[in-house]
Design a protein around this motif. Structure first.
Motif, PDB file in Angstrom:
ATOM      1  N   ALA A  23       0.937  -1.210  -0.044  1.00 11.73           N
ATOM      2  CA  ALA A  23      -0.128   0.040  -0.050  1.00 11.73           C
ATOM      3  C   ALA A  23       1.022   1.295  -0.023  1.00 11.73           C
ATOM      4  O   ALA A  23       2.141   1.166   0.339  1.00 11.73           O
ATOM      5  CB  ALA A  23      -0.762  -0.022   1.191  1.00 11.73           C
ATOM      6  N   LEU A  24       0.332   2.306  -0.395  1.00 13.25           N
ATOM      7  CA  LEU A  24       0.949   3.625  -0.159  1.00 13.25           C
ATOM      8  C   LEU A  24       0.420   3.902   1.328  1.00 13.25           C
ATOM      9  O   LEU A  24       1.388   4.334   1.925  1.00 13.25           O
ATOM     10  CB  LEU A  24       0.343   4.720  -1.351  1.00 13.25           C
ATOM     11  N   ASN A  27      -0.197   9.935   1.846  1.00 11.78           N
ATOM     12  CA  ASN A  27      -0.071  10.911   0.703  1.00 11.78           C
ATOM     13  C   ASN A  27       1.414  11.427   0.788  1.00 11.78           C
ATOM     14  O   ASN A  27       2.212  11.917   1.603  1.00 11.78           O
ATOM     15  CB  ASN A  27      -0.946  12.289   0.686  1.00 11.78           C
ATOM     16  N   MET A  76      -3.051   1.845  -4.359  1.00  9.16           N
ATOM     17  CA  MET A  76      -4.186   2.863  -3.412  1.00  9.16           C
ATOM     18  C   MET A  76      -5.294   2.062  -3.584  1.00  9.16           C
ATOM     19  O   MET A  76      -5.761   1.499  -4.467  1.00  9.16           O
ATOM     20  CB  MET A  76      -4.025   4.252  -4.314  1.00  9.16           C
ATOM     21  N   GLY A  79      -8.490   6.850  -3.719  1.00 19.95           N
ATOM     22  CA  GLY A  79      -7.393   8.026  -3.580  1.00 19.95           C
ATOM     23  C   GLY A  79      -7.523   8.782  -4.864  1.00 19.95           C
ATOM     24  O   GLY A  79      -8.602   8.938  -5.684  1.00 19.95           O
ATOM     25  N   HIS A 232      -2.505  10.230  -3.061  1.00 18.37           N
ATOM     26  CA  HIS A 232      -2.909  10.130  -1.899  1.00 18.37           C
ATOM     27  C   HIS A 232      -3.946   9.038  -1.596  1.00 18.37           C
ATOM     28  O   HIS A 232      -5.048   8.850  -2.327  1.00 18.37           O
ATOM     29  CB  HIS A 232      -3.919  11.235  -1.446  1.00 18.37           C
ATOM     30  N   ASP A 233      -3.382   8.016  -0.886  1.00 16.94           N
ATOM     31  CA  ASP A 233      -4.193   6.707  -0.584  1.00 16.94           C
ATOM     32  C   ASP A 233      -5.226   7.199   0.328  1.00 16.94           C
ATOM     33  O   ASP A 233      -4.948   7.303   1.445  1.00 16.94           O
ATOM     34  CB  ASP A 233      -3.284   5.837  -0.076  1.00 16.94           C
TER      35      ASP A 233
END
Length: 350
Positions: A23-24, A27, A76, A79, A232-233
């Motif tokens: 995952a991210l 952000n 993401m 997002g 931005h996740d």
């Protein structure tokens, strides 16, 4: 279409052994005028890629068959992505910025090099391309090939919106995508690149026509530039797992693994001297500034001391030299007096 960028290494709707995705989970702003971090971005396909301090990352097609791209190693789960970029010129040349999942959910921005003042948006659910009613052209008051602009995708559970320079140009509701069955809803990564839809050697006539016509590669190079990507996740996670996923591809069956992802740790850690300095606290920066100032002052004092010492040494040498001359003159005068030499020209009478 984004055919050159669309692929999956393991479709979880067909297999049960697909690996989890990092995952991210936060952000991050990625500045592409710096070196692309290979720990976060994978460079793929033939073609030329590199970085420029002013224009950012460049993706260049030099000949038939090339389609350079990068894709993020992070994913993401809903997002927002904003890309500051300039599209490539050229008939049949497609610049693309897309989100895509391993089960072929997809959200697109595409730019046709031979069609200025337009940008094309599209989406896919589970790779279903049986209909051609998902894509839309959006007329702009500028040419995407002639300058840098911000293209944003805001992807949420119930809707997706496309923005150009913060102005909304399209909205897709969950229910409008076959009641949600074809709504993009599984973790996606970012894919940026350029390909030739007008390359007849690798595309059918329908794709060539959609891209705007056949590409003349004698007019190469064709270059797309990306300066910055903001990601931005909307889900805070370490990774996303396909464990328990079935053939529906429903977002509620995606397993979210809690924690901080390695990608976010790496993205937030400073790289290089400049970034490391900027990451320091204000107190640390003041301490460094004082140390540097102190060093400069010490160097200046040392130089001043050396100058004064050298000046004094020079004066002592001058006085010593002057005293030696005076002694020599006195000795010469005494010698003349003893020998009767007057020091005047001519000769003495006998």
């Amino acid at each position: 279409m984004t055919m050159a960028q669309t692929h999956t290494d393991c479709n979880p709707l067909n297999r049960t052994d697909c690996p989890s995705m990092e995952a991210l989970g936060g952000n991050v702003t990625f500045n592409f005028n710096d070196t692309i971090d290979n720990a976060i971005w994978m460079q793929q396909n033939a073609g030329e890629m590199g970085q420029d301090d002013e224009d950012g990352a460049y993706f260049t097609i030099l000949k038939s068959g090339q389609s350079p791209m990068v894709q993020s190693k992070f994913y993401m789960f809903f997002g927002r992505v904003s890309i500051i970029m300039q599209a490539a010129n050229g008939t049949g040349i497609i610049s693309s910025a897309i989100l895509q999942s391993e089960d072929l959910d997809e959200i697109d921005w595409e730019f046709k090099g031979g069609k200025s003042n337009f940008v094309y948006s599209n989406y896919y659910g589970k790779g279903d391309n049986t209909t051609n009613d998902r894509g839309e052209d959006h007329q702009l008051d500028f040419a995407p090939q002639n300058g840098y602009h911000n293209y944003t995708i805001d992807w949420q559970k119930n809707q997706t919106r496309w923005y150009v320079d913060d102005k909304q140009v399209r909205e897709l509701k969950f229910a409008d995508a076959m009641g949600g069955k074809r709504y993009p809803q599984t973790p996606m990564n970012i894919r940026l690149g350029i390909w030739s839809g007008g390359d007849k050697s690798g595309n059918n006539q329908g794709t060539v026509d959609w891209a705007g016509g056949e590409t003349d590669f004698s007019k190469a190079p064709f270059t797309m530039n990306v300066r910055q990507v903001y990601a931005h996740d909307y889900t805070s996670a370490k990774e996303y797992s396909w464990e328990g996923m079935d053939g529906s591809g429903d977002w509620e069956k995606v397993k979210v693994v809690a924690g901080t992802s390695d990608t976010l740790k790496d993205a937030e850690s400073p790289h290089g001297i400049k970034d490391r300095y900027n990451a320091l606290s204000k107190t640390a920066k003041i301490a460094i500034a004082c140390s540097v100032l102190g060093f400069v002052v010490l160097c200046a004092l040392g130089a001043l001391f050396y100058f004064i010492r050298q000046r004094r040494a020079g004066r002592r040498e001058f006085l010593a030299h002057q005293a030696a001359e005076q002694r020599e003159n006195a000795e010469l005068l005494e010698y003349k007096q003893q020998t009767g030499i007057t020091g005047k020209p001519g000769y003495n009478r006998i």
